[in-house]
Design an enzyme around this catalytic site. Sequence first.
Site, PDB file in Angstrom:
ATOM      1  N   CYS A 275      44.359  28.627  59.444  1.00  0.00           N
ATOM      2  CA  CYS A 275      45.657  28.766  58.786  1.00  0.00           C
ATOM      3  C   CYS A 275      45.932  30.120  58.147  1.00  0.00           C
ATOM      4  O   CYS A 275      46.942  30.754  58.433  1.00  0.00           O
ATOM      5  CB  CYS A 275      45.805  27.671  57.723  1.00  0.00           C
ATOM      6  SG  CYS A 275      45.952  26.021  58.429  1.00  0.00           S
ATOM      7  N   ILE A 276      45.064  30.563  57.254  1.00  0.00           N
ATOM      8  CA  ILE A 276      45.403  31.719  56.430  1.00  0.00           C
ATOM      9  C   ILE A 276      45.625  32.993  57.246  1.00  0.00           C
ATOM     10  O   ILE A 276      46.537  33.758  56.944  1.00  0.00           O
ATOM     11  CB  ILE A 276      44.338  31.930  55.337  1.00  0.00           C
ATOM     12  CG1 ILE A 276      44.290  30.683  54.439  1.00  0.00           C
ATOM     13  CG2 ILE A 276      44.660  33.142  54.487  1.00  0.00           C
ATOM     14  CD1 ILE A 276      43.233  30.736  53.359  1.00  0.00           C
TER      15      ILE A 276
END
Length: 441
Positions: A275-276
């Site tokens: 995600c990040i």
Amino acid sequence: MRLMKSPLVDMIRKREAKVGVVGLGYVGLPLGMAFAEAGFPVTGLDIDTRKIDKIDKGESYIKHIPSEPLKKLTSEGKLKATTDFAKAKDMDCIVICVPTPLTASREPDMSFIIQTGEALAPYVRPNQLFVLESTTYPGTTEEVLKPLLEKGGLKAGVDFHLAFSPEREDPGNKSFNTKTIPKIVGGFTPACLEVAQALYASALKEIVPVSSTRVAELSKLLENIFRCVNIAMVNEMKMLCDRMNIDVWEVIQAASTKPFGFMPFYPGPGLGGHCIPIDPFYLTWKAREYEFHTKFIELAGEVNTQMPYYVVQRTMEALNKHKKTLNGAKVLCLGAAYKKDIDDMRESPSLRVISLLIEKGAEVSYHDPYVPKLEKGHGFHHEMKSVPLTPETYAEYDAVIILTDHSNIDYATVVQKSQCVVDTRNATKQVGPGREKIMKA
């Protein structure tokens, strides 16, 4: 819009609804297990036959998910797995947990969602629920998935239910798991939300309903962009501290004593996990549709993307102190997973560091107790096997780079036996003797 009155809520509450989970990775497998443990008959769908075979045998292929509870669920017939998407016609609730990576030009790659929607489309029937969990830009559920599911003529919000609920998995987190992390849910219509909320409330501890699928989609991006921006700030601070000969880790520790208005974030060799590293680019891409440029977010993404290059530069400086060059040097990278004590390789900055080292002529080996081999794919063009680690191993290398601070590695021995150590994780903070060999990166 006419809202349907579906019997599906009662079926869910009675645990009579059949649940399907598409994508049996780090999100789908634990979610499927949670539904099965709550009393639902669950079928997992995946195109990876290796995963299907493992589930049939009750064997987990994810480090932080033990095999024992999985085997119990499969042996009792509560959890099954198949590659046959035709089984979807028998399922009442289908949760989609497929990857959403970036293309080579760092734009959203919707191919897995599109392929899944196309595979499910022939089997859509009235009163079913479809929930997308894949991290994505606001509008994906309605703009990409909905038209695919409506190809047969049935309409979302009228004939079947549609919702978005962002995954919030954190592999290796001992404080929270799939069941205890609050679950955001947004429906295409209020009726869709009611059904989706009923499903998740039957298996998970806390449900957070929101007004739309777009709010749910953007909330996930905000969570991770918050982390991305703050990590970028502290990564930039690290580079400044190195220039000023100040220990950034000591600075962070000191600042963390403030009981209000400060939250510690920690630097590293780059961002990892699904995600990040990806989410900021999903939002900046979508923002351009509205003639809006997310300059602050894009800058954070640029800073974090450059960190592997910085690690390589610091390695060159460390070797230079020993009158050696990176070209031709033997380098050992400790850690391939994106964070400590897990086997998750998604977007790991270690892969980029290894690639850059090889491009500059280094002879690179790696060791990771949880990642036995590295294979080609997702921009990584090498095949490697984890080398055994003994106290004598370190001396064979001109430099040892700590990329993932796994707990089961003795860092005092690493420093003692190595010629020089490049530490990107502050793993050597407790090491006394030999600190002159350590360069922070």
